[in-house]
Design a protein around this motif. Structure first.
Motif, PDB file in Angstrom:
ATOM      1  N   GLN A 160       0.906  -1.290  -0.089  1.00 25.31           N
ATOM      2  CA  GLN A 160       0.063   0.210  -0.005  1.00 25.31           C
ATOM      3  C   GLN A 160       0.729   1.189  -0.027  1.00 25.31           C
ATOM      4  OE1 GLN A 160      -3.159  -0.211  -0.308  1.00 25.31           O
ATOM      5  NE2 GLN A 160      -2.939  -2.483  -0.237  1.00 25.31           N
ATOM      6  N   THR A 161       2.145   1.196   0.083  1.00 21.74           N
ATOM      7  CA  THR A 161       3.072   2.359   0.305  1.00 21.74           C
ATOM      8  C   THR A 161       3.062   2.916  -1.114  1.00 21.74           C
ATOM      9  OG1 THR A 161       4.237   1.150   1.917  1.00 21.74           O
ATOM     10  CG2 THR A 161       5.220   3.034   0.721  1.00 21.74           C
ATOM     11  N   CYS A 162       3.208   4.275  -1.006  1.00 20.61           N
ATOM     12  CA  CYS A 162       3.271   5.391  -2.248  1.00 20.61           C
ATOM     13  C   CYS A 162       4.512   5.075  -3.028  1.00 20.61           C
ATOM     14  CB  CYS A 162       2.998   6.764  -1.594  1.00 20.61           C
ATOM     15  SG  CYS A 162       3.179   8.127  -3.070  1.00 20.61           S
ATOM     16  N   CYS A 163       4.276   5.210  -4.311  1.00 22.21           N
ATOM     17  CA  CYS A 163       5.409   4.750  -5.323  1.00 22.21           C
ATOM     18  C   CYS A 163       6.502   6.342  -5.104  1.00 22.21           C
ATOM     19  CB  CYS A 163       5.047   4.741  -6.603  1.00 22.21           C
ATOM     20  SG  CYS A 163       4.211   6.010  -7.503  1.00 22.21           S
ATOM     21  N   GLY A 164       5.976   7.445  -4.520  1.00 20.19           N
ATOM     22  CA  GLY A 164       6.570   8.567  -4.909  1.00 20.19           C
ATOM     23  C   GLY A 164       6.408   9.447  -5.643  1.00 20.19           C
ATOM     24  N   PHE A 165       5.338   9.111  -6.588  1.00 12.91           N
ATOM     25  CA  PHE A 165       5.102  10.055  -7.575  1.00 12.91           C
ATOM     26  C   PHE A 165       4.342  11.263  -7.287  1.00 12.91           C
ATOM     27  CE2 PHE A 165       2.187  11.644 -10.917  1.00 12.91           C
ATOM     28  CZ  PHE A 165       3.246  12.230 -11.995  1.00 12.91           C
ATOM     29  N   GLY A 166       2.973  11.140  -6.693  1.00 13.88           N
ATOM     30  CA  GLY A 166       2.172  12.422  -6.104  1.00 13.88           C
ATOM     31  C   GLY A 166       2.127  13.433  -6.781  1.00 13.88           C
ATOM     32  N   GLY A 167       2.203  13.469  -8.092  1.00 12.84           N
ATOM     33  CA  GLY A 167       2.007  14.574  -9.092  1.00 12.84           C
ATOM     34  C   GLY A 167       3.268  15.416  -9.144  1.00 12.84           C
ATOM     35  N   THR A 168       3.105  16.750  -8.699  1.00 12.74           N
ATOM     36  CA  THR A 168       4.119  17.567  -8.643  1.00 12.74           C
ATOM     37  C   THR A 168       5.143  17.338  -7.397  1.00 12.74           C
ATOM     38  OG1 THR A 168       2.756  19.357  -7.539  1.00 12.74           O
ATOM     39  CG2 THR A 168       3.128  19.724 -10.039  1.00 12.74           C
ATOM     40  N   PHE A 169       4.598  16.453  -6.490  1.00  9.17           N
ATOM     41  CA  PHE A 169       5.437  16.246  -5.389  1.00  9.17           C
ATOM     42  C   PHE A 169       6.993  15.429  -6.024  1.00  9.17           C
ATOM     43  CE2 PHE A 169       7.166  12.659  -2.862  1.00  9.17           C
ATOM     44  CZ  PHE A 169       7.453  13.393  -1.452  1.00  9.17           C
ATOM     45  N   SER A 170       6.852  14.769  -7.072  1.00  4.83           N
ATOM     46  CA  SER A 170       7.808  13.922  -7.757  1.00  4.83           C
ATOM     47  C   SER A 170       9.012  15.490  -8.290  1.00  4.83           C
ATOM     48  CB  SER A 170       7.749  13.039  -8.726  1.00  4.83           C
ATOM     49  OG  SER A 170       6.851  13.764 -10.080  1.00  4.83           O
ATOM     50  N   VAL A 171       8.461  16.575  -8.406  1.00  5.22           N
ATOM     51  CA  VAL A 171       9.341  17.468  -9.123  1.00  5.22           C
ATOM     52  C   VAL A 171       9.867  18.164  -7.937  1.00  5.22           C
ATOM     53  CG1 VAL A 171       9.487  19.431 -10.505  1.00  5.22           C
ATOM     54  CG2 VAL A 171       7.951  17.341 -11.320  1.00  5.22           C
ATOM     55  N   LYS A 172       8.905  18.673  -6.993  1.00  4.06           N
ATOM     56  CA  LYS A 172       9.350  19.488  -5.956  1.00  4.06           C
ATOM     57  C   LYS A 172      10.013  18.975  -4.736  1.00  4.06           C
ATOM     58  CE  LYS A 172       5.274  22.712  -6.044  1.00  4.06           C
ATOM     59  NZ  LYS A 172       4.288  23.204  -5.393  1.00  4.06           N
ATOM     60  N   MET A 173       9.849  17.549  -4.719  1.00  4.62           N
ATOM     61  CA  MET A 173      10.458  16.683  -3.693  1.00  4.62           C
ATOM     62  C   MET A 173      11.340  15.505  -4.274  1.00  4.62           C
ATOM     63  SD  MET A 173      10.157  18.318  -0.961  1.00  4.62           S
ATOM     64  CE  MET A 173       8.724  19.627   0.098  1.00  4.62           C
ATOM     65  N   ALA A 174      12.220  15.869  -5.210  1.00  6.97           N
ATOM     66  CA  ALA A 174      12.705  14.778  -6.167  1.00  6.97           C
ATOM     67  C   ALA A 174      13.198  13.810  -5.461  1.00  6.97           C
ATOM     68  CB  ALA A 174      13.573  15.359  -7.321  1.00  6.97           C
ATOM     69  N   GLU A 175      14.233  14.255  -4.440  1.00 11.75           N
ATOM     70  CA  GLU A 175      15.012  13.181  -3.757  1.00 11.75           C
ATOM     71  C   GLU A 175      14.343  12.386  -3.029  1.00 11.75           C
ATOM     72  OE1 GLU A 175      18.224  15.128  -1.622  1.00 11.75           O
ATOM     73  OE2 GLU A 175      18.964  16.153  -3.292  1.00 11.75           O
ATOM     74  N   ILE A 176      13.412  12.879  -2.212  1.00 10.43           N
ATOM     75  CA  ILE A 176      12.727  12.041  -1.306  1.00 10.43           C
ATOM     76  C   ILE A 176      11.583  11.253  -2.420  1.00 10.43           C
ATOM     77  CG2 ILE A 176      10.550  11.896   0.118  1.00 10.43           C
ATOM     78  CD1 ILE A 176      11.429  14.715   1.113  1.00 10.43           C
ATOM     79  N   SER A 177      11.238  11.473  -3.269  1.00 10.48           N
ATOM     80  CA  SER A 177      10.245  10.915  -4.495  1.00 10.48           C
ATOM     81  C   SER A 177      11.221   9.674  -4.877  1.00 10.48           C
ATOM     82  CB  SER A 177       9.723  11.858  -5.480  1.00 10.48           C
ATOM     83  OG  SER A 177       9.214  11.010  -6.518  1.00 10.48           O
ATOM     84  N   GLY A 178      12.505   9.981  -5.195  1.00 14.48           N
ATOM     85  CA  GLY A 178      13.191   9.003  -5.723  1.00 14.48           C
ATOM     86  C   GLY A 178      13.408   7.813  -4.661  1.00 14.48           C
ATOM     87  N   GLU A 179      13.799   8.179  -3.619  1.00 13.23           N
ATOM     88  CA  GLU A 179      14.117   6.867  -2.529  1.00 13.23           C
ATOM     89  C   GLU A 179      12.668   6.199  -2.362  1.00 13.23           C
ATOM     90  OE1 GLU A 179      16.838   6.302  -0.967  1.00 13.23           O
ATOM     91  OE2 GLU A 179      17.774   7.730  -2.254  1.00 13.23           O
ATOM     92  N   MET A 180      11.706   6.813  -2.519  1.00 13.55           N
ATOM     93  CA  MET A 180      10.587   6.195  -2.342  1.00 13.55           C
ATOM     94  C   MET A 180      10.043   5.167  -3.424  1.00 13.55           C
ATOM     95  SD  MET A 180       7.756   9.267  -1.094  1.00 13.55           S
ATOM     96  CE  MET A 180       6.403   8.265  -0.908  1.00 13.55           C
ATOM     97  N   VAL A 181      10.488   5.521  -4.807  1.00 11.56           N
ATOM     98  CA  VAL A 181      10.225   4.567  -5.732  1.00 11.56           C
ATOM     99  C   VAL A 181      11.401   3.579  -5.885  1.00 11.56           C
ATOM    100  CG1 VAL A 181      11.761   5.790  -7.742  1.00 11.56           C
ATOM    101  CG2 VAL A 181       9.559   4.338  -8.313  1.00 11.56           C
ATOM    102  N   ILE A 182      12.529   3.898  -5.235  1.00 14.19           N
ATOM    103  CA  ILE A 182      13.551   2.648  -5.341  1.00 14.19           C
ATOM    104  C   ILE A 182      13.133   1.612  -4.195  1.00 14.19           C
ATOM    105  CG2 ILE A 182      15.989   2.500  -4.154  1.00 14.19           C
ATOM    106  CD1 ILE A 182      16.816   4.988  -5.168  1.00 14.19           C
ATOM    107  N   GLU A 183      12.601   2.156  -2.965  1.00 12.42           N
ATOM    108  CA  GLU A 183      12.068   1.239  -2.255  1.00 12.42           C
ATOM    109  C   GLU A 183      10.810   0.507  -2.717  1.00 12.42           C
ATOM    110  OE1 GLU A 183      10.621   1.150   2.456  1.00 12.42           O
ATOM    111  OE2 GLU A 183       9.862   2.821   1.250  1.00 12.42           O
ATOM    112  N   LYS A 184       9.903   0.982  -3.361  1.00 11.14           N
ATOM    113  CA  LYS A 184       8.888   0.029  -4.034  1.00 11.14           C
ATOM    114  C   LYS A 184       9.345  -0.867  -5.151  1.00 11.14           C
ATOM    115  CE  LYS A 184       4.972   0.665  -3.669  1.00 11.14           C
ATOM    116  NZ  LYS A 184       3.815   0.076  -3.182  1.00 11.14           N
TER     117      LYS A 184
END
Length: 243
Positions: free
Chosen positions: A171-195
């Motif tokens: 159920q964990t988010c993949c890190g995309f989150g719309g503009t979240f993946s642009v504004k918070m690219a480092e966090i988003s990147g770690e989230m998709v790596i985990e996924k």
């Protein structure tokens, strides 16, 4: 049944195959699909970024477009459906009561594809066939915000030859989150790596989801890691094989 098809920007521009298969699937299930050409972006990127006022004109255009008839409106993306479901509350904030009422009437007719098939058409087996093992990613907008959880799983469980595999923290988010993946690219990147790590642990043949944006995000990471997992939208899966 007459049905309006809302293509969404990403399906229109990036994943035309998802749009095509959604239409073909609805027709296969007995629907007469109508495409209203004046439809445009739902405004989700602007809304997610806090530019609510700037999104109002586009929101009004979408409402006017789908007021052309009173048929159900089906989209292959839970995130867009959820954005539209919030129109009325947004118009209320700007004291636009008439637009809020119009928005609610249109939003009440909007369905995610899987929600429409299972709960409106009453179909749980579309006659699809796909051999292999798959992981399903429940996008946040679809599962958490719209509450569409079991519908896609039910449809996939009835695909002949397909075995669904569980993954850790599914159920964990993949890190995309719309503009979240642009504004918070480092966090988003770690989230998709985990996924992707959890997906790889199950060693599936396919990654399946019902939101194109999440699939693009996860698929991009899989590609960068050189993983041979095929990424498919559920509309593409449900059009596989024969009745």
């Amino acid at each position: 049944m007459n049905v309006n098809f809302y293509v969404t920007c990403i399906a229109d521009v990036v994943k035309a195959g998802v749009a095509k298969n959604t239409v073909l699937l609805l027709e296969k299930l007995g629907c007469n699909v109508i495409f209203l050409e004046k439809q445009g972006c739902c405004g989700q990127p602007a809304l997610n970024s806090g530019y609510t006022k700037q999104a109002l004109n586009g929101m009004q255009n979408l409402i006017r477009t789908f007021e052309a008839n009173d048929y159900p409106i089906v989209a292959p993306a839970g995130s867009c459906v959820y954005a539209i479901k919030n129109y009325a509350e947004i118009f209320q904030r700007f004291n636009e009561k008439d637009w809020a009422n119009r928005a609610k009437k249109v939003a009440d007719r909007f369905y995610d594809l899987t929600d429409f098939i299972v709960n409106k058409l009453g179909i749980t087996n579309v006659g699809a066939t796909l051999q292999g093992k798959a992981v399903y990613h429940p996008s946040c907008s679809l599962s958490r915000k719209l509450g569409v959880i079991n519908e896609p799983l039910t449809l996939l469980q009835n695909v002949k030859g397909l075995k669904l595999l569980p993954i850790h923290n599914q159920q964990t988010c993949c890190g995309f989150g719309g503009t979240f993946s642009v504004k918070m690219a480092e966090i988003s990147g770690e989230m998709v790596i985990e996924k992707v790590k959890h997906i790889n642990e199950s060693n599936p043949d396919y990654l399946i989801g019902a939101d194109v944006s999440c699939l693009l995000n996860i698929g991009g990471r899989l590609h960068r890691e050189g993983k041979p997992i095929k990424v498919m939208h559920i509309a593409e899966v449900l059009m596989q094989g024969e009745n």
